[in-house]
Scaffold this active site. Structure first.
Site, PDB file in Angstrom:
ATOM      1  N   SER A 135      36.868  28.788  34.554  1.00 28.38           N
ATOM      2  CA  SER A 135      35.796  29.931  34.974  1.00 28.38           C
ATOM      3  C   SER A 135      34.663  29.157  34.213  1.00 28.38           C
ATOM      4  O   SER A 135      34.304  29.098  33.054  1.00 28.38           O
ATOM      5  CB  SER A 135      36.098  31.079  34.233  1.00 28.38           C
ATOM      6  OG  SER A 135      35.204  32.046  34.345  1.00 28.38           O
ATOM      7  N   LYS A 161      36.321  28.315  39.259  1.00 28.33           N
ATOM      8  CA  LYS A 161      35.841  29.515  39.587  1.00 28.33           C
ATOM      9  C   LYS A 161      34.411  29.580  39.134  1.00 28.33           C
ATOM     10  O   LYS A 161      34.033  29.439  37.852  1.00 28.33           O
ATOM     11  CB  LYS A 161      36.730  30.629  39.034  1.00 28.33           C
ATOM     12  CG  LYS A 161      35.780  31.920  38.589  1.00 28.33           C
ATOM     13  CD  LYS A 161      36.815  32.898  38.104  1.00 28.33           C
ATOM     14  CE  LYS A 161      36.614  33.923  37.068  1.00 28.33           C
ATOM     15  NZ  LYS A 161      37.547  34.841  36.479  1.00 28.33           N
ATOM     16  N   LYS A 163      30.952  31.815  38.320  1.00 32.90           N
ATOM     17  CA  LYS A 163      30.461  33.160  38.130  1.00 32.90           C
ATOM     18  C   LYS A 163      29.361  33.409  39.071  1.00 32.90           C
ATOM     19  O   LYS A 163      28.391  32.397  38.779  1.00 32.90           O
ATOM     20  CB  LYS A 163      30.229  33.447  36.672  1.00 32.90           C
ATOM     21  CG  LYS A 163      31.534  33.567  35.776  1.00 32.90           C
ATOM     22  CD  LYS A 163      32.149  34.886  35.744  1.00 32.90           C
ATOM     23  CE  LYS A 163      33.310  34.934  34.800  1.00 32.90           C
ATOM     24  NZ  LYS A 163      33.907  36.210  34.980  1.00 32.90           N
ATOM     25  N   ASP A 189      33.462  34.755  41.149  1.00 32.15           N
ATOM     26  CA  ASP A 189      33.740  36.203  40.458  1.00 32.15           C
ATOM     27  C   ASP A 189      32.215  36.726  40.149  1.00 32.15           C
ATOM     28  O   ASP A 189      31.598  36.372  39.314  1.00 32.15           O
ATOM     29  CB  ASP A 189      34.548  35.691  39.177  1.00 32.15           C
ATOM     30  CG  ASP A 189      34.773  36.927  38.171  1.00 32.15           C
ATOM     31  OD1 ASP A 189      34.566  38.320  38.877  1.00 32.15           O
ATOM     32  OD2 ASP A 189      35.347  36.796  37.226  1.00 32.15           O
ATOM     33  N   ASN A 191      32.058  40.075  38.988  1.00 29.37           N
ATOM     34  CA  ASN A 191      32.205  41.095  37.921  1.00 29.37           C
ATOM     35  C   ASN A 191      31.306  42.116  38.097  1.00 29.37           C
ATOM     36  O   ASN A 191      30.420  42.740  37.591  1.00 29.37           O
ATOM     37  CB  ASN A 191      31.631  40.415  36.450  1.00 29.37           C
ATOM     38  CG  ASN A 191      32.995  39.686  35.876  1.00 29.37           C
ATOM     39  OD1 ASN A 191      32.482  38.305  35.796  1.00 29.37           O
ATOM     40  ND2 ASN A 191      33.671  40.058  35.528  1.00 29.37           N
ATOM     41  N   GLU A 214      36.105  37.715  43.617  1.00 29.20           N
ATOM     42  CA  GLU A 214      36.782  38.551  42.601  1.00 29.20           C
ATOM     43  C   GLU A 214      35.463  39.688  42.346  1.00 29.20           C
ATOM     44  O   GLU A 214      34.528  39.371  42.124  1.00 29.20           O
ATOM     45  CB  GLU A 214      37.016  37.527  41.382  1.00 29.20           C
ATOM     46  CG  GLU A 214      37.693  38.281  40.412  1.00 29.20           C
ATOM     47  CD  GLU A 214      37.972  37.471  39.034  1.00 29.20           C
ATOM     48  OE1 GLU A 214      37.869  36.208  39.341  1.00 29.20           O
ATOM     49  OE2 GLU A 214      38.318  37.718  37.820  1.00 29.20           O
ATOM     50  N   ASP A 239      39.851  42.542  40.240  1.00 27.03           N
ATOM     51  CA  ASP A 239      40.032  42.200  38.541  1.00 27.03           C
ATOM     52  C   ASP A 239      39.916  43.530  37.974  1.00 27.03           C
ATOM     53  O   ASP A 239      40.895  44.282  37.698  1.00 27.03           O
ATOM     54  CB  ASP A 239      39.203  41.048  38.146  1.00 27.03           C
ATOM     55  CG  ASP A 239      39.080  41.190  36.421  1.00 27.03           C
ATOM     56  OD1 ASP A 239      39.829  41.876  35.938  1.00 27.03           O
ATOM     57  OD2 ASP A 239      38.433  40.123  36.050  1.00 27.03           O
ATOM     58  N   LYS A 263      45.630  40.315  34.384  1.00 28.89           N
ATOM     59  CA  LYS A 263      45.098  40.310  32.940  1.00 28.89           C
ATOM     60  C   LYS A 263      46.056  41.305  32.148  1.00 28.89           C
ATOM     61  O   LYS A 263      45.633  42.424  32.221  1.00 28.89           O
ATOM     62  CB  LYS A 263      43.539  40.677  32.705  1.00 28.89           C
ATOM     63  CG  LYS A 263      42.734  39.632  33.095  1.00 28.89           C
ATOM     64  CD  LYS A 263      41.041  39.847  32.759  1.00 28.89           C
ATOM     65  CE  LYS A 263      40.125  38.861  33.405  1.00 28.89           C
ATOM     66  NZ  LYS A 263      38.646  39.525  33.356  1.00 28.89           N
ATOM     67  N   GLY A 291      41.819  35.623  32.382  1.00 31.41           N
ATOM     68  CA  GLY A 291      41.457  35.198  30.850  1.00 31.41           C
ATOM     69  C   GLY A 291      40.713  36.273  30.443  1.00 31.41           C
ATOM     70  O   GLY A 291      39.627  36.812  31.043  1.00 31.41           O
TER      71      GLY A 291
HETATM   72  O1  OSB Z   1      35.938  38.434  34.720  1.00 35.49           O
HETATM   73  O2  OSB Z   1      37.573  37.113  34.449  1.00 35.49           O
HETATM   74  C1  OSB Z   1      36.408  37.754  34.035  1.00 35.49           C
HETATM   75  C2  OSB Z   1      35.587  36.358  30.533  1.00 35.49           C
HETATM   76  C3  OSB Z   1      35.480  37.374  30.127  1.00 35.49           C
HETATM   77  C4  OSB Z   1      35.456  38.672  30.715  1.00 35.49           C
HETATM   78  C5  OSB Z   1      35.682  38.468  31.998  1.00 35.49           C
HETATM   79  C6  OSB Z   1      36.113  37.652  32.565  1.00 35.49           C
HETATM   80  C7  OSB Z   1      36.178  36.307  31.879  1.00 35.49           C
HETATM   81  C8  OSB Z   1      36.347  34.962  32.651  1.00 35.49           C
HETATM   82  C9  OSB Z   1      36.836  33.857  31.646  1.00 35.49           C
HETATM   83  O3  OSB Z   1      35.920  34.633  33.754  1.00 35.49           O
HETATM   84  C10 OSB Z   1      38.014  33.931  31.461  1.00 35.49           C
HETATM   85  C11 OSB Z   1      38.740  32.957  30.726  1.00 35.49           C
HETATM   86  O4  OSB Z   1      38.902  31.598  30.866  1.00 35.49           O
HETATM   87  O5  OSB Z   1      39.207  33.350  29.341  1.00 35.49           O
HETATM   88 MG    MG Z   2      36.799  38.664  36.829  1.00 37.06          MG
END
Ligand code: OSB
Ligand code: MG
Length: 368
Positions: A135, A161, A163, A189, A191, A214, A239, A263, A291
């Site tokens: 990520s 991936k 962000k 991703d 979020n 995502e 997610d 997760k 993660g």
């Molecule tokens: O949305 O997947 C997510 C990290 C913290 C909170 C949310 C996310 C993430 C990551 C990193 O994208 C995931 C990792 O490699 O641990």
């Molecule tokens: Mg995510």
């Protein structure tokens, strides 16, 4: 078995570089590590919650409070505790899935160590290594992003991936495609950073053949994702919205996602995570392991989970050095873009006492 008490450790570890997502930037990871002490021996758990409630409603101080006040006392009162009983014993307390997940993980680890069974075997693993993605946070500039992605591809990561957020979406994706080509497995991703009024912008991602997008919309907007899916070609992966096997089944039924990020912390633990996997497999929906910037403890369990047969896409199961210069366990090291699934009893890894002590900023013993 009988739970004697739980050591609650607050751990603070610097990240190798700041990690920026649409909800914030972090330069260190502060988290809770649990050591469950039972009649059969000890077990380790790790909590996915961050210091601030920005990814989800849970946060470190809140988790500590609910563990201390409600969750740990409920397990201390149980006479014949098993990992399978943890969720039913805690069910009357609403929500707090990350807190419950951490506690169940510690009890499960204790139980499996006592029986000499690995997490992978207990969960139903069918592989001894897993394909790894990484990520990549939001950067200050495109050149900086291309350097980072190039470094990860050189390290062997099999999937990237990015962000994204409004203002950092089409251009970074285009730049990565132009520099590294169409064969790179690439996904994004958000979020929860977009709304349905962003359909025209999200459509502009369609030509880049992304594996998935995502969580573009807010957590509770499952129907919004189903609507969005009618207007974009990129497969939607959820997610934040998927908090249980039931919510996964609902999202799939509503047409809100074609892929699910699992997760364990978000869904209340590894046992529920396996049920999410099973529901998705029954619907032919591919899953991958997400993660929460885990230490070696959570990473070990995530890698075990990711070795189940429905995990057909590379996960955010990156190597320890993606986030940490020194981990609290032996580090997970990438081998040909993959990580080996631990085979020892329980998690198959144990904190290195001196390392753990170095990063522990507070500790309390919860017992009755
Ligand atoms: O949305 O997947 C997510 C990290 C913290 C909170 C949310 C996310 C993430 C990551 C990193 O994208 C995931 C990792 O490699 O641990
Ligand atoms: Mg995510």
């Amino acid at each position: 078995m009988k739970l004697t008490g739980v050591d609650l450790l607050r751990v603070r570890m610097p990240l190798v570089s700041p990690f920026r997502t649409s909800f914030g930037t972090q330069a260190e990871r502060e988290l809770l590590v649990l050591r469950a002490v039972t009649s059969e021996g000890e077990g380790w758990g790790e909590c996915g919650a961050m210091v601030d409630p920005l990814y989800s409603s849970e946060y470190v101080d809140g988790v500590e409070h609910v563990l201390r006040t409600f969750l740990v006392p409920a397990l201390l009162a149980a006479d014949d505790l098993t990992a399978n009983k943890v969720a039913p014993l805690l069910a009357k307390f609403k929500g707090h899935r990350m807190a419950k997940a951490a506690l169940e993980m510690a009890v499960l680890d204790a139980e499996l160590r006592a029986h000499g069974v690995s997490f992978a075997t207990a969960l139903g693993s069918t592989s001894d290594s897993v394909a790894c993605g990484v990520s990549v946070g939001i950067m200050d500039s495109i050149p900086q992003l291309l350097d980072a992605v190039g470094g990860y591809l050189d390290a062997g990561y099999l999937r990237i991936k990015l962000k994204i957020e409004p203002g950092w979406d089409v251009e970074p994706v285009r730049a990565v495609r132009e520099r590294f080509g169409d064969d790179v497995l690439l996904q994004v991703d958000a979020n929860t950073a977009y709304t349905l009024s962003d359909v025209p912008q999200l459509r502009r991602l369609d030509p880049f053949e992304l594996l998935l997008i995502e969580q573009p919309l807010e957590e509770e907007d499952v129907l919004g994702h189903a609507e969005l899916a009618k207007h974009i070609r990129t497969p939607i992966c959820l997610d934040e919205s998927v908090v249980s096997a039931r919510s996964a089944a609902d999202a799939i039924r509503l047409g809100a996602c074609r892929i699910v990020n699992i997760k364990p912390s978000r869904v209340g633990g590894y046992l529920e995570a396996r049920r999410v996997h099973d529901v998705c497999a029954a619907h032919g929906v591919p899953v991958w392991c997400g993660g929460m910037i885990e230490t070696g403890l959570g990473r070990a369990a995530n890698v075990a989970l990711a070795s189940l047969p429905g995990f057909t896409l590379p996960g955010d199961t990156s190597a320890s050095d993606r986030f940490y210069r020194t981990d609290i366990t032996e580090p997970f090291v990438l081998e040909g873009g993959r990580l080996p699934v631990p085979s020892g009893p329980g998690l198959g890894v144990t904190p290195i006492a001196e390392r753990l002590a170095e990063v522990t900023v507070a500790k309390s013993w919860l017992t009755d």
